[in-house]
Motif scaffolding. Sequence first.
Motif, PDB file in Angstrom:
ATOM      1  N   ARG A 164      15.094  24.424 -14.473  1.00 12.51           N
ATOM      2  CA  ARG A 164      15.722  23.589 -13.075  1.00 12.51           C
ATOM      3  C   ARG A 164      14.415  23.191 -12.399  1.00 12.51           C
ATOM      4  O   ARG A 164      14.374  22.137 -11.922  1.00 12.51           O
TER       5      ARG A 164
ATOM      6  N   VAL B 264      13.056  20.359 -14.204  1.00 10.70           N
ATOM      7  CA  VAL B 264      13.767  19.110 -14.007  1.00 10.70           C
ATOM      8  C   VAL B 264      13.447  18.524 -12.595  1.00 10.70           C
ATOM      9  O   VAL B 264      13.365  17.066 -12.325  1.00 10.70           O
ATOM     10  N   ARG B 265      13.552  19.253 -11.637  1.00  7.22           N
ATOM     11  CA  ARG B 265      13.547  18.835 -10.071  1.00  7.22           C
ATOM     12  C   ARG B 265      12.166  18.181  -9.867  1.00  7.22           C
ATOM     13  O   ARG B 265      12.062  17.210  -9.098  1.00  7.22           O
TER      14      ARG B 265
ATOM     15  N   GLU C 204      11.938  14.822 -11.263  1.00  8.60           N
ATOM     16  CA  GLU C 204      12.597  13.973 -10.468  1.00  8.60           C
ATOM     17  C   GLU C 204      12.003  13.412  -9.008  1.00  8.60           C
ATOM     18  O   GLU C 204      12.111  12.375  -9.041  1.00  8.60           O
TER      19      GLU C 204
ATOM     20  N   ARG D 240      17.377  18.642 -18.951  1.00  8.80           N
ATOM     21  CA  ARG D 240      18.687  18.069 -18.011  1.00  8.80           C
ATOM     22  C   ARG D 240      19.915  18.502 -18.467  1.00  8.80           C
ATOM     23  O   ARG D 240      20.802  18.893 -17.889  1.00  8.80           O
ATOM     24  N   SER D 241      20.205  18.270 -19.646  1.00  6.42           N
ATOM     25  CA  SER D 241      21.455  18.640 -20.495  1.00  6.42           C
ATOM     26  C   SER D 241      21.732  20.057 -20.324  1.00  6.42           C
ATOM     27  O   SER D 241      22.874  20.552 -20.023  1.00  6.42           O
TER      28      SER D 241
END
Length: 323
Positions: A7, A10-11, A14, A69-70
């Motif tokens: 997590r 991913v963040r 992004e 992400r998945s």
Amino acid sequence: MDTEALRSFVRAAEVGRLRHAADELGVTQQAVSKRIAALERELGVRLFTRTARGVELTLDGQAFLPHARSIVAGVERAVTAVRPGSRALRIDVLGLRSAQAVVLHDYWRSRPGTDLDVVTLRVDDPSVVVAAVEAGDVDASFRSVTDPAVLPPDVQMVHAFDSPLELLVGPGHPLASARRLTPPQLRKHRIWVPGIAPRSEWAEFYDQLATDFDLRIDAAGPHFGDQVLLDTLADSADVATLVGARDRYVWPADHDLRRIPIVNPTLAYPLSLILPSRNPHPGLRGVITHLGSLPRLPGAVWLPSWATTPRRGDTANARTAHP
């Protein structure tokens, strides 16, 4: 693989800055850096390169990002699926044409936005249903345990409503022309109730009913379904059955079956709701309020002995179990 590290990765990918990712995740920038470093060690590749503007994905990071992400989305969906209040209220009923299902449908129609999942556990032993409630497989069940003392501490049983019984007969039955009947008038008539399972609550109910009113209740033979039962009644001059007043049955017009209320006293099947004692689904509050608003049966009512003794909780005070 650490889902919190995924997590964080991913963040950070992004937003492009570890500090901004940390702020959104509610942790320190150092914690995000450590999580990503541990993930890189586990994978054996570099995921980011540092720049003056923050961080940028490496080629390996770009390849890894859609899979990460998945995984994060899947974990969030899994948590949502079991978290009370964030998923549909799941309630077990004996059958989708039963009185319990009818009452739940009335509740849903009064609150059409309610996210409700009505299921039918294919079990007869109430202890199995209690275990399902305790495990969180269902949020509540319209079943009864005839000895509430055996309930585990994390499960309670509250009174839901009492369902009056009617005699269902074909046009050739001797009682077919009656507008209402009393229990003594049922004596010596064959009342066929197929599918009475040993150890079920309804087995004890019919045992007490037959004993108290000297009724001839016959459970012989397998239960081939409602349609076979209805066909048998339509063709028979000596077979009747008992059904709940709210139970839904549909038969061809030429069957000409008759539903006859039983009074003085009204024979009633007591329905209970089994639910967790702690942290029940928030949606149960509205259901229990609805059950408490149902009108009580008028006049004299017969209930089995296990429904007339004090039970743990009732629809009037069950709200105290809710947050």
